[in-house]
Motif scaffolding. Structure first.
Motif, short mmCIF file in Angstrom:
data_model
loop_
_atom_site.label_atom_id
_atom_site.label_comp_id
_atom_site.label_asym_id
_atom_site.label_seq_id
_atom_site.Cartn_x
_atom_site.Cartn_y
_atom_site.Cartn_z
N MET A 1 20.91 8.68 3.04
CA MET A 1 19.64 8.61 3.13
C MET A 1 18.38 8.22 2.29
N GLN A 2 18.58 6.85 2.60
CA GLN A 2 17.54 6.26 2.11
C GLN A 2 15.81 6.15 1.94
N ASN A 3 15.55 7.10 0.67
CA ASN A 3 14.15 7.00 0.26
C ASN A 3 13.75 6.02 0.59
N ARG A 4 12.52 5.83 0.80
CA ARG A 4 11.48 5.18 1.64
C ARG A 4 10.40 5.50 1.09
N THR A 5 9.48 4.05 0.31
CA THR A 5 7.77 4.80 -0.54
C THR A 5 7.43 4.08 0.65
N THR A 6 6.51 4.20 1.11
CA THR A 6 4.92 3.80 2.00
C THR A 6 3.69 3.73 1.64
N VAL A 7 3.46 2.73 1.34
CA VAL A 7 1.97 2.29 0.84
C VAL A 7 0.74 2.16 1.91
N GLU A 8 -0.02 2.97 1.92
CA GLU A 8 -0.84 2.86 3.21
C GLU A 8 -2.42 3.39 2.98
N ARG A 9 -3.10 1.57 2.84
CA ARG A 9 -4.75 2.21 3.13
C ARG A 9 -5.36 3.08 3.66
N MET A 10 -6.18 3.58 3.68
CA MET A 10 -6.38 4.96 4.91
C MET A 10 -8.11 4.74 4.74
N SER A 11 -8.69 3.87 3.94
CA SER A 11 -10.46 3.52 3.93
C SER A 11 -10.55 2.45 3.45
N ASP A 12 -11.39 2.51 3.26
CA ASP A 12 -12.34 0.81 1.80
C ASP A 12 -11.63 1.64 0.34
N ARG A 13 -12.04 3.04 0.24
CA ARG A 13 -11.40 3.67 -1.10
C ARG A 13 -10.37 4.60 -0.96
N GLU A 14 -9.87 4.61 -0.47
CA GLU A 14 -8.07 5.40 -0.57
C GLU A 14 -7.02 5.08 0.38
N LEU A 15 -6.08 4.97 -0.34
CA LEU A 15 -5.01 4.71 -0.70
C LEU A 15 -4.00 5.69 -0.61
#
Length: 154
Positions: A1-15
């Motif tokens: 199974m290919q592992n995938r990196t996800t990047v998400e901006r949760m707020s104006d200050r949090e990644l």
């Protein structure tokens, strides 16, 4: 199974960056905390970068200093101190190279069935600081692929 990196901006200050690894949490934690392992995967190879030096005193109040570079460039330094060290489940550190503009990074390692879900939260002091630092997250996919390669050998 290919592992995938996800990047998400949760707020104006949090990644938030997430990735699953095919290794137990103990091994993934060691790859983040042992300099001899960390230096083998952290620098994105496609950028021609390497770690010139890697100093890590992984304990509450201890510090780290990473010096990156290309063969022909001025080195870039990243440094800070560890706020929390709870093997093999949690690691928290400051990013002090930007003065007061650096984020606090929190890693959690959650093991299920021999696999580890890594969640990396970066909390910046302001929206502007996040906007300025968010570009570094682009390299995380490559870095985590390199970590996958290392974990397969441990």
């Amino acid at each position: 199974m290919q592992n995938r990196t996800t990047v998400e901006r949760m707020s104006d200050r949090e990644l938030v960056v997430t990735r699953s690894f095919d290794a137990p949490a103990r091994i993934v934690f060691e790859a983040w905390t042992k300099p001899e392992l960390f230096r083998r995967w952290w620098a994105p190879k496609s950028m021609g970068m390497f770690l010139r030096s890697c100093e890590m005193d992984v304990r509450v109040g201890g510090g780290y200093r990473l010096v990156f570079g290309h063969d022909d460039s001025q080195p870039a330094e990243f440094f800070g101190r560890y706020l929390e060290v709870t093997p093999p489940s949690r690691l928290v550190w400051t990013n002090d190279e930007g003065g007061n503009g650096g984020p606090v990074t929190t890693l959690t390692f959650e093991e299920k069935g021999g696999r580890t879900l890594l969640v990396m939260r970066e909390l910046y002091p302001s929206k502007e600081a996040l906007d300025a630092g968010a570009g570094a997250a682009d390299a995380m996919s490559e870095q985590f692929e390199q970590l996958d390669e290392l974990l397969a050998t441990l």
